[in-house]
Design a protein around this motif. Structure first.
Motif, PDB file in Angstrom:
ATOM      1  N   ALA B 272      26.584  48.007  47.588  1.00  0.00           N
ATOM      2  CA  ALA B 272      27.994  47.576  47.650  1.00  0.00           C
ATOM      3  C   ALA B 272      28.823  48.260  46.567  1.00  0.00           C
ATOM      4  O   ALA B 272      29.942  48.722  46.823  1.00  0.00           O
ATOM      5  N   GLY B 273      28.253  48.343  45.366  1.00  0.00           N
ATOM      6  CA  GLY B 273      28.981  48.969  44.266  1.00  0.00           C
ATOM      7  C   GLY B 273      29.256  50.437  44.524  1.00  0.00           C
ATOM      8  O   GLY B 273      30.354  50.933  44.275  1.00  0.00           O
ATOM      9  N   LEU B 274      28.261  51.142  45.066  1.00  0.00           N
ATOM     10  CA  LEU B 274      28.444  52.566  45.326  1.00  0.00           C
ATOM     11  C   LEU B 274      29.437  52.805  46.453  1.00  0.00           C
ATOM     12  O   LEU B 274      30.249  53.729  46.397  1.00  0.00           O
ATOM     13  N   LEU B 275      29.380  51.941  47.475  1.00  0.00           N
ATOM     14  CA  LEU B 275      30.340  52.102  48.569  1.00  0.00           C
ATOM     15  C   LEU B 275      31.757  51.835  48.074  1.00  0.00           C
ATOM     16  O   LEU B 275      32.722  52.467  48.513  1.00  0.00           O
ATOM     17  N   LEU B 276      31.863  50.895  47.133  1.00  0.00           N
ATOM     18  CA  LEU B 276      33.183  50.624  46.541  1.00  0.00           C
ATOM     19  C   LEU B 276      33.698  51.884  45.828  1.00  0.00           C
ATOM     20  O   LEU B 276      34.865  52.270  45.974  1.00  0.00           O
ATOM     21  N   ILE B 430      46.207  49.862  45.314  1.00  0.00           N
ATOM     22  CA  ILE B 430      44.926  49.316  45.800  1.00  0.00           C
ATOM     23  C   ILE B 430      43.822  49.605  44.779  1.00  0.00           C
ATOM     24  O   ILE B 430      43.037  48.726  44.409  1.00  0.00           O
ATOM     25  N   LEU B 431      43.803  50.851  44.308  1.00  0.00           N
ATOM     26  CA  LEU B 431      42.790  51.219  43.311  1.00  0.00           C
ATOM     27  C   LEU B 431      42.968  50.446  42.016  1.00  0.00           C
ATOM     28  O   LEU B 431      42.000  49.982  41.410  1.00  0.00           O
ATOM     29  N   MET B 432      44.231  50.325  41.574  1.00  0.00           N
ATOM     30  CA  MET B 432      44.494  49.590  40.330  1.00  0.00           C
ATOM     31  C   MET B 432      44.028  48.151  40.448  1.00  0.00           C
ATOM     32  O   MET B 432      43.432  47.589  39.522  1.00  0.00           O
ATOM     33  N   ILE B 433      44.298  47.546  41.602  1.00  0.00           N
ATOM     34  CA  ILE B 433      43.894  46.149  41.779  1.00  0.00           C
ATOM     35  C   ILE B 433      42.372  46.045  41.791  1.00  0.00           C
ATOM     36  O   ILE B 433      41.791  45.155  41.152  1.00  0.00           O
ATOM     37  N   GLY B 434      41.729  46.994  42.486  1.00  0.00           N
ATOM     38  CA  GLY B 434      40.262  46.998  42.490  1.00  0.00           C
ATOM     39  C   GLY B 434      39.718  47.100  41.074  1.00  0.00           C
ATOM     40  O   GLY B 434      38.835  46.338  40.660  1.00  0.00           O
ATOM     41  N   ALA B 435      40.289  48.044  40.309  1.00  0.00           N
ATOM     42  CA  ALA B 435      39.822  48.234  38.937  1.00  0.00           C
ATOM     43  C   ALA B 435      40.171  47.024  38.072  1.00  0.00           C
ATOM     44  O   ALA B 435      39.374  46.596  37.231  1.00  0.00           O
ATOM     45  N   GLY B 436      41.354  46.450  38.299  1.00  0.00           N
ATOM     46  CA  GLY B 436      41.778  45.272  37.530  1.00  0.00           C
ATOM     47  C   GLY B 436      40.856  44.090  37.766  1.00  0.00           C
ATOM     48  O   GLY B 436      40.466  43.376  36.823  1.00  0.00           O
ATOM     49  N   GLY B 746      40.354  42.541  49.889  1.00  0.00           N
ATOM     50  CA  GLY B 746      39.769  41.896  48.718  1.00  0.00           C
ATOM     51  C   GLY B 746      38.378  41.350  48.951  1.00  0.00           C
ATOM     52  O   GLY B 746      37.521  41.413  48.071  1.00  0.00           O
ATOM     53  N   ARG B 747      38.146  40.861  50.181  1.00  0.00           N
ATOM     54  CA  ARG B 747      36.844  40.231  50.448  1.00  0.00           C
ATOM     55  C   ARG B 747      35.712  41.259  50.344  1.00  0.00           C
ATOM     56  O   ARG B 747      34.563  40.909  50.128  1.00  0.00           O
ATOM     57  N   LEU B 748      36.067  42.559  50.497  1.00  0.00           N
ATOM     58  CA  LEU B 748      35.033  43.591  50.409  1.00  0.00           C
ATOM     59  C   LEU B 748      34.445  43.680  49.009  1.00  0.00           C
ATOM     60  O   LEU B 748      33.301  44.112  48.832  1.00  0.00           O
ATOM     61  N   VAL B 749      35.261  43.316  48.001  1.00  0.00           N
ATOM     62  CA  VAL B 749      34.743  43.410  46.624  1.00  0.00           C
ATOM     63  C   VAL B 749      34.348  42.048  46.070  1.00  0.00           C
ATOM     64  O   VAL B 749      33.820  41.956  44.965  1.00  0.00           O
ATOM     65  N   PHE B 754      32.627  38.421  39.221  1.00  0.00           N
ATOM     66  CA  PHE B 754      32.081  37.251  38.546  1.00  0.00           C
ATOM     67  C   PHE B 754      33.250  36.393  38.068  1.00  0.00           C
ATOM     68  O   PHE B 754      34.112  36.872  37.309  1.00  0.00           O
ATOM     69  N   ASP B 755      33.282  35.162  38.535  1.00  0.00           N
ATOM     70  CA  ASP B 755      34.281  34.200  38.073  1.00  0.00           C
ATOM     71  C   ASP B 755      35.708  34.729  38.224  1.00  0.00           C
ATOM     72  O   ASP B 755      36.584  34.446  37.407  1.00  0.00           O
ATOM     73  N   THR B 756      35.936  35.536  39.234  1.00  0.00           N
ATOM     74  CA  THR B 756      37.257  36.141  39.448  1.00  0.00           C
ATOM     75  C   THR B 756      37.554  36.114  40.943  1.00  0.00           C
ATOM     76  O   THR B 756      36.711  36.544  41.737  1.00  0.00           O
ATOM     77  N   SER B 757      38.746  35.628  41.286  1.00  0.00           N
ATOM     78  CA  SER B 757      39.123  35.602  42.700  1.00  0.00           C
ATOM     79  C   SER B 757      39.571  36.990  43.125  1.00  0.00           C
ATOM     80  O   SER B 757      40.293  37.680  42.393  1.00  0.00           O
ATOM     81  N   ALA B 758      39.153  37.399  44.323  1.00  0.00           N
ATOM     82  CA  ALA B 758      39.536  38.731  44.823  1.00  0.00           C
ATOM     83  C   ALA B 758      41.022  38.805  45.120  1.00  0.00           C
ATOM     84  O   ALA B 758      41.555  39.891  45.349  1.00  0.00           O
ATOM     85  N   THR B 759      41.693  37.656  45.134  1.00  0.00           N
ATOM     86  CA  THR B 759      43.144  37.666  45.374  1.00  0.00           C
ATOM     87  C   THR B 759      43.871  37.002  44.208  1.00  0.00           C
ATOM     88  O   THR B 759      44.889  36.339  44.400  1.00  0.00           O
ATOM     89  N   ASP B 760      43.371  37.208  43.017  1.00  0.00           N
ATOM     90  CA  ASP B 760      43.970  36.621  41.815  1.00  0.00           C
ATOM     91  C   ASP B 760      45.447  37.036  41.710  1.00  0.00           C
ATOM     92  O   ASP B 760      45.740  38.222  41.479  1.00  0.00           O
ATOM     93  N   PRO B 761      46.383  36.095  41.881  1.00  0.00           N
ATOM     94  CA  PRO B 761      47.801  36.490  41.919  1.00  0.00           C
ATOM     95  C   PRO B 761      48.291  37.087  40.603  1.00  0.00           C
ATOM     96  O   PRO B 761      49.149  37.970  40.608  1.00  0.00           O
TER      97      PRO B 761
END
Lengths: 234, 798
Positions: B272-276, B430-436, B746-749, B754-761
């Motif tokens: 999963a990490g590599l595909l991300l 999208i990338l920034m949010i993924g990295a964030g 978001g659900r893909l990541v 850990f302890d972080t919502s994929a849609t953290d506003p």
């Protein structure tokens, strides 16, 4: 001018209409014009009268909406893009108001460019380009870039580029428009010399003083020829 | 000849516009380099077949437990039943990673080793570099080893007589029968494969021999039989499992067996990490393509007068197109070359940054196919965009371009370019949010309290070979080591533990509580099994909550005792667990309760845990933990000195701090977060260049309009705001699209967080604001330029 000879250029009923949204603009409304081999003709008229449009059609940069255009006895009004490019390259030399030299190329390369497009061999190209530069007195600047020249010098290079291919006709669009009076006169003198040497020249100008240099001046107004003066420049 | 001239013109034109050339080449290089480097990693780990013949037919055997979870460990009896009855498989082999202390060749050295059954190399289909590999015909002979090319190099100087030479592995006389190439790495970067002396690998703990179904301690692989499919093998193994479940309900009820492709099992945890990362680099490549397209479009538009002049003096469309293509190819060649250099460095950097436990790390190499595809993609985009002026040139346009230099009639291309910028901004967000999200997740993971001291703590593994140390000898050795170390001021606060926490390994055991009916498998409760010395809790900082700790009197022959953690104490409900007994095969009395600590990883919450005294339940795999302010070197020196006194043939492994172990436990999330952050920075930079380029171009195209506005009384501020508004409108549209896409994807990541919502506003809003700020900054210079337009000059130029 030999009256019995076939004219170099013959326009019959040339019309040009521009369509924009719901507006039709009749830039040329049935132009009849003949230009003889070796003639020096000026097309004059106020701004918006259609003279630049007429020059663009003469130079095959644009196509007429209607009418026939014969160049050297051949119909050229509706040629394909590539045919038009070939005819422009061999038969027509352009001199623009704003010189339109290519900034990345040296003076020599600018003059050589139409000959390259013609597929001419390098030795002949070099000879012709140098001869053209000699003719306009710019051979000593052949390695300079256009940005290193004055406006008058740039226009002389543009003239060299136009004549290097020995075209049938030189089309000059307000060739002095971007020059001061001294340089403007110099360019006009150059055109006159070319004409004396046998060049056919068609020049668009709104300045009656420069129109007077030509053998004949044609006055346009609202897309029509309204007056012709013969012998002005003789 | 013509081509050389065009090349010369192209080079000269770029030298005269170095800013454009540099940005375009850099953009191409970053796109090609980044994509190639990351894809090379993904290809090496996930996609490339294993380096064995017909690798797709290699399978790993596993157990599906009664609760449905997958497990790769087999007991001796289960393995032998599967090997005998599983006719859809051939060369079924068992193996287990084991310490391999090599003596008899220079200094004693510990190498990564594997003990396997005889069919191991038959299954892999390995052809040796020298000698032979052991085969099924050698079953149970023992005393035979195959070594790696690396070990042959390091330890034997590539001696040709290595085959047949005698060494001692864990004290056992062993003959080296062959050498295999460096590409043979299964299951780890092993240097030595040691033939098991029996039909199964040796058990690390007491077990019931070949009939044992309780102790699952080794893995198994095989090759699909000719004509058999994965489905056939799975059906057959499931049937075997069901039969064993009925025949041996106490140990096998509800369990079954399965096979999975060997390659897939190696990368399950990292897939999963590599595909991300692959998705991230695809975003960067798309942004790079969009940027190059935008740059080339702008250049094409800016050169319309020049192209019109060329057309006017007789250049055909092909001649103009050829010049543009040559220019595009020069740019692509420069970008491609720079990209390949970046890719080459990038692959080396990624391998260096990658966690050492990343599977198939050694298979990663620069992938030329990807480099080619990425180069072609960006080049094609650049060429197509660069050719747009020719493709779109029409009769009236040449004349118009000669007059106005192409400042009018460009709305379609400008809109297209605006669209590219919107897409760039969206992809960057999208990338920034993924990295964030990843960075937030990592920060929260690292902030987790593991429940034990991490600072001023050192640790070292002290496994001993079973062949030389039987149970009582193990206990004596560890007791002696601990005693001598505790006498030294540097290592006075030392303790023994199995396993060291946060290394993703360890044992667990099912148990029953006295007085409660035994549920049997699969409902039986399970707890993590730890073996410790009495000082462990104090050394590691675990609090004693109830009862007593372990004592030096809790030794062999005394009543067995155990300490449990708070989490396990809850299994007793309101009853006090101290004094109660639990059954781990034998009845053991709970004497104390300690605070919870994380064992498997920082991300995994503390599980029920048992702490058994090492002098009652010793294992040959103990580690030493030392609480000290001394350096690791000082600890290493003390430990080595003590071990050498007791056993000169026993190598001592590297001493590490617990902080380093904690840090290493987050290697994989840190690796992907670092790369994502780098890519998102790159994406933002490229998007900012895109916005800047578009707005700069727009201002240069609208100079006369700005002049008219200023002449009509607009203030410079109003003109500047006009530019800013236009830029921010595009960026805003990109941000809106990016937010929607990120929320949707978001659900893909989510599984990696850990302890972080994929849609953290808060993350979404903060990064959107940051990107808009960057876009505003990118618009600032063009806006300033617009504000400084001289109306007189602008209008004259028109």
């Amino acid at each position: 001018m030999n009256a019995s000879a076939q004219p170099l250029i013959r326009l019959d009923g040339i019309k040009k209409v521009f369509y924009t949204d719901e507006v039709e603009t009749h830039a040329l409304a049935g132009i009849h014009l003949e230009i003889a081999q070796g003639e020096y003709i000026a097309i004059a008229g106020p701004s918006g009268c259609g003279k630049s449009t007429l020059l663009a059609i003469l130079g095959l940069l644009d196509t007429p909406t209607d009418g026939t255009y014969m160049l050297n006895g051949h119909q050229v009004a509706n040629l394909s893009l590539s045919e038009r490019a070939r005819v422009r390259n061999r038969e027509i030399g352009f001199i623009f108001q704003s010189f339109n030299l290519i900034g990345d190329l040296t003076v020599f390369e600018n003059v050589e460019l139409p000959l390259i497009y013609r597929g001419m061999k390098a030795a002949e190209r070099r000879e012709r380009a140098n001869a053209a530069l000699e003719r306009v007195g710019m051979a000593h600047r052949s390695k300079h870039l256009p940005s290193q020249l004055s406006g008058g010098q740039q226009q002389r290079v543009a003239v060299a580029r136009a004549v290097a291919g020995q075209p049938s006709i030189l089309l000059a669009d307000e060739p002095t428009g971007n020059l001061d009076s001294k340089n403007g006169e110099a360019v006009m003198d150059l055109l006159r010399e070319l004409h004396r040497a046998g060049a056919t020249i068609c020049m668009v100008t709104h300045d009656p003083r420069y129109a007077a240099h030509a053998d004949r001046s044609v006055h346009l107004f609202d897309g029509r020829v309204v007056e012709e003066n013969v012998g002005a420049g003789v | 000849m013509g081509i050389f001239r065009e090349l010369r013109y192209a080079l000269r034109s770029y030298l005269r516009a170095p800013g454009f050339a540099a940005v375009a080449v850099l953009t191409l290089a970053l796109g090609i380099g980044g994509a190639t480097a990351i894809f090379s990693v993904v290809d090496g780990i996930l996609l490339r077949p294993l380096p064995y013949p017909e690798a797709s037919r290699l399978v790993k055997l596993g157990r599906t437990t009664a609760t449905g979870s997958m497990d790769g460990a087999f007991s001796a009896a289960d393995f032998l039943d599967v090997r005998r009855e599983g006719t859809s498989l051939v060369h079924v082999a068992g193996y287990r990673e084991d310490i391999s202390d090599l003596t008899g060749v220079g200094e004693p050295v510990r190498v990564p080793g594997v003990q396997t059954t005889a069919g191991f190399f038959d299954a892999l289909g390995v052809t040796p570099l020298a000698g032979r590999v052991y085969t099924a015909a050698d079953e149970a002979r023992g005393g035979m080893a195959v070594i790696s090319e690396g070990l042959w190099d390091r330890q034997f100087g590539r001696r040709s007589d290595v085959v047949g030479s005698q060494i001692r592995v864990n004290g056992i006389p062993t003959t080296i029968v062959g050498v295999v190439s460096a590409s043979v790495r299964h299951p780890i970067k092993a240097d030595l494969w040691n033939l098991a002396p029996g039909a199964v690998p040796t058990s690390p703990i007491p077990s019931g021999g070949l009939a044992d179904r309780e102790v699952q301690y080794f893995a198994a692989l095989a090759r699909l039989a000719t004509g058999a499919t994965m489905g056939d093998a799975n059906a057959q193994l499931q049937a075997i499992g069901e039969r064993l479940g009925q025949q041996f309900p106490e140990t096998n009820r509800g369990e079954s067996f399965h096979v999975r492709p060997l390659a897939a099992t190696l990368v399950t945890d990292v897939r999963a990490g590599l595909l991300l990362l692959l998705g991230a680099v695809a975003c960067v490549l798309l942004i790079a393509c969009a940027n190059v397209a935008g740059l080339m479009l702008a250049r094409g538009l800016a050169r319309r007068r020049e192209l019109a002049v060329r057309a006017a003096i007789g250049a055909s469309r092909w001649q103009i197109a050829r010049q543009l293509m040559v220019e595009g190819l020069v740019l692509a060649a420069a970008g491609g070359a720079a990209g390949l250099i970046l890719a080459s460095w990038g692959v080396d950097l990624l391998v260096a940054l990658a966690p050492q436990n990343l599977p198939r790390l050694g298979d990663i190499q620069l992938d030329w196919r990807v480099a080619g595809v990425a180069s072609l993609a960006t080049t094609a985009v650049g060429l197509l965009a660069g050719l747009a002026p020719v493709v779109q040139s029409s009769r009236p346009q040449v004349n118009e371009d000669l007059k106005d230099g192409g400042r009018t009639g460009t709305s379609i291309r400008t809109r297209f370019r605006s669209g590219l910028v919107v897409a760039e901004v969206a992809l960057a967000l999208i990338l920034m949010i993924g990295a964030g999200l990843m960075a937030t997740s990592l920060a929260r993971l690292r902030a987790v309290d593991p429940g034990f001291h991490t600072t001023s703590m050192a640790a070292v593994d002290l496994p001993v070979p079973q062949s030389r140390y039987d149970g009582p000898a193990q206990g004596r050795f560890y007791s002696e080591v601990l005693g001598r170390l505790q006498d030294s001021p540097v290592t006075a606060r030392s303790a023994l533990v199995f396993p060291l926490p946060l290394r993703g390994s360890g044992a667990s055991a099912a148990f029953d509580i006295e007085g409660r009916p035994s549920t049997g498998r699969p409902a039986q409760p399970i707890a993590e099994l730890n073996i410790v010395s009495p000082d462990f809790f104090q050394t590691m900082g675990l609090r004693l909550v109830r009862g007593r700790g372990l004592a030096s009197t809790d030794v062999e022959g005394r009543p067995p005792v155990v300490i449990i953690n708070e989490r396990l104490a809850r299994e007793f409900g309101s009853e006090d667990p101290v004094g109660r007994r639990i059954n781990l095969g034998d009845w053991i009395t709970v004497v104390g309760v300690v605070s919870d600590a994380r064992r498997e990883s920082l991300a995994a919450a503390p599980q029920p845990a048992l702490y058994l005294p090492y002098q009652q339940f010793v294992l040959p795999y103990m580690s030493l933990v030392v609480r000290t302010d001394a350096s690791e070197a000082a600890v290493a020196s003390a430990v080595k000195s003590v071990v050498r006194e007791l056993d000169p043939d026993l190598p001592v492994e590297t001493v590490r701090t617990i902080d380093q172990i904690v840090e290493a436990s987050t290697d994989q999330p840190r690796f992907r977060t670092t790369i994502l952050l780098a890519f998102s920075f790159l994406a933002v930079l490229l998007a900012a260049v895109g916005v800047y380029g578009l707005m700069s171009f727009s201002v240069s195209q609208r100079t006369s309009e700005m002049g008219v506005r200023l002449a009509l009384g607009a203030s410079p501020g109003q003109v500047g705001r006009l530019v800013l508004r236009q830029g921010l409108a595009l960026a805003g549209l990109g941000v809106a699209l990016g937010l929607a896409a990120a929320a949707g994807g978001g659900r893909l990541v989510a599984s990696l967080l850990f302890d972080t919502s994929a849609t953290d506003p808060a993350i979404y809003a903060g990064l959107a604001a940051l990107l808009l700020t960057v876009a505003a900054l990118a618009c600032y210079v063009p806006a300033r330029r617009a504000m400084r337009v001289d109306p007189m000059r602008a209008l004259r130029a028109d």
